[in-house]
Design a protein around this motif. Sequence first.
Motif, mmCIF file in Angstrom:
data_model
loop_
_atom_site.group_PDB
_atom_site.id
_atom_site.type_symbol
_atom_site.label_atom_id
_atom_site.label_comp_id
_atom_site.label_asym_id
_atom_site.label_seq_id
_atom_site.Cartn_x
_atom_site.Cartn_y
_atom_site.Cartn_z
ATOM 1 N N ASN A 142 0.707 -1.246 0.047
ATOM 2 C CA ASN A 142 0.113 -0.148 -0.074
ATOM 3 C C ASN A 142 0.878 1.222 0.073
ATOM 4 O OD1 ASN A 142 -2.690 -1.049 2.384
ATOM 5 N ND2 ASN A 142 -2.083 -1.758 0.326
ATOM 6 N N VAL A 143 0.493 2.339 -0.767
ATOM 7 C CA VAL A 143 0.941 3.665 -0.565
ATOM 8 C C VAL A 143 -0.171 4.522 -0.710
ATOM 9 C CG1 VAL A 143 1.368 3.844 -3.003
ATOM 10 C CG2 VAL A 143 2.696 5.018 -1.667
ATOM 11 N N GLY A 144 -0.103 5.575 0.385
ATOM 12 C CA GLY A 144 -1.158 6.530 0.425
ATOM 13 C C GLY A 144 -1.095 7.658 1.175
ATOM 14 N N TRP A 145 -2.223 8.321 1.455
ATOM 15 C CA TRP A 145 -2.195 9.627 2.174
ATOM 16 C C TRP A 145 -3.156 9.722 3.298
ATOM 17 C CZ3 TRP A 145 -6.459 12.317 1.819
ATOM 18 C CH2 TRP A 145 -6.731 13.585 2.205
ATOM 19 N N SER A 146 -2.743 10.544 4.197
ATOM 20 C CA SER A 146 -3.803 10.593 5.177
ATOM 21 C C SER A 146 -3.859 12.200 5.787
ATOM 22 C CB SER A 146 -3.669 9.622 6.522
ATOM 23 O OG SER A 146 -2.649 10.161 7.072
ATOM 24 N N ARG A 147 -5.001 12.572 6.135
ATOM 25 C CA ARG A 147 -5.138 14.182 6.853
ATOM 26 C C ARG A 147 -5.668 14.136 8.200
ATOM 27 N NH1 ARG A 147 -8.193 18.393 7.626
ATOM 28 N NH2 ARG A 147 -7.291 20.375 7.117
ATOM 29 N N ASP A 148 -4.789 14.550 9.180
ATOM 30 C CA ASP A 148 -5.564 14.586 10.573
ATOM 31 C C ASP A 148 -6.393 15.893 10.506
ATOM 32 O OD1 ASP A 148 -5.580 15.511 13.419
ATOM 33 O OD2 ASP A 148 -4.572 13.541 13.746
ATOM 34 N N GLY A 149 -7.623 15.610 10.814
ATOM 35 C CA GLY A 149 -8.574 16.912 10.869
ATOM 36 C C GLY A 149 -8.432 17.758 12.052
#
Length: 231
Positions: A142-149
């Motif tokens: 897996n390769v991805g992105w996340s954003r902490d709200g």
Amino acid sequence: MLGLILSLVLSLTTGSVQAARPMITDDARIVDAKACQLESWARHNRGSDEYWALPACNFSGNLELALGASRTRVPDGISTTATVFQGKTLFRQLETNGWSWGLAVGGMRHDGSTQPRIANDYYAYLPATFSLRDDRAFLHANVGWSRDGETGRQRATWGVGSEWQLTSSTWLIGETFSQQSGRPFYQVGVRHWLVQDRIQIDTTYGNRLGSDTQERWFSIGLRLLSLPFLP
């Protein structure tokens, strides 16, 4: 939720679906068209316990939609809940000794949030799966992105995992992944089919690489998969 569980149990039989749970590194596979699954698990951390239920269905043939919830408890008795949703599709179907890849997008909303938005945290990733030894072993990436709200911080995420068949019903799994800052995490475990390809149980141990016991966890899970029954 009760209706979904009953539908799953009533339609249990043998089939050809593989499993993703309990791995954090996702596979490039989705539940069968017009079918559903229910993943549920408990995870014991140092200082908290988590309980998850994540139903998912494939209504159209190549789009798996999941909507679930979690509850976290800490020793002082305080509990928090969260709702998670995800959509997942494939761009290439997995075949024996072949490979597949796809896209997953999702978010999580925490209880008590006053923000006028669908979710607090968002993520997206590309999963890839490789079949080896005539489907007796699988590699996932897996390769991805996340954003902490809460903080607005964005980060890259990744994971690499494998599944190895020990017997006709038992699999050994292992993975390493990074979803936070600092050293990556790892997880190892075993999963077993009580009813082949329909009822599965699993257990795992995980920790951060190079860490002591402060970030370790244990989990136990149950997964149910159905035959196609949706209209």
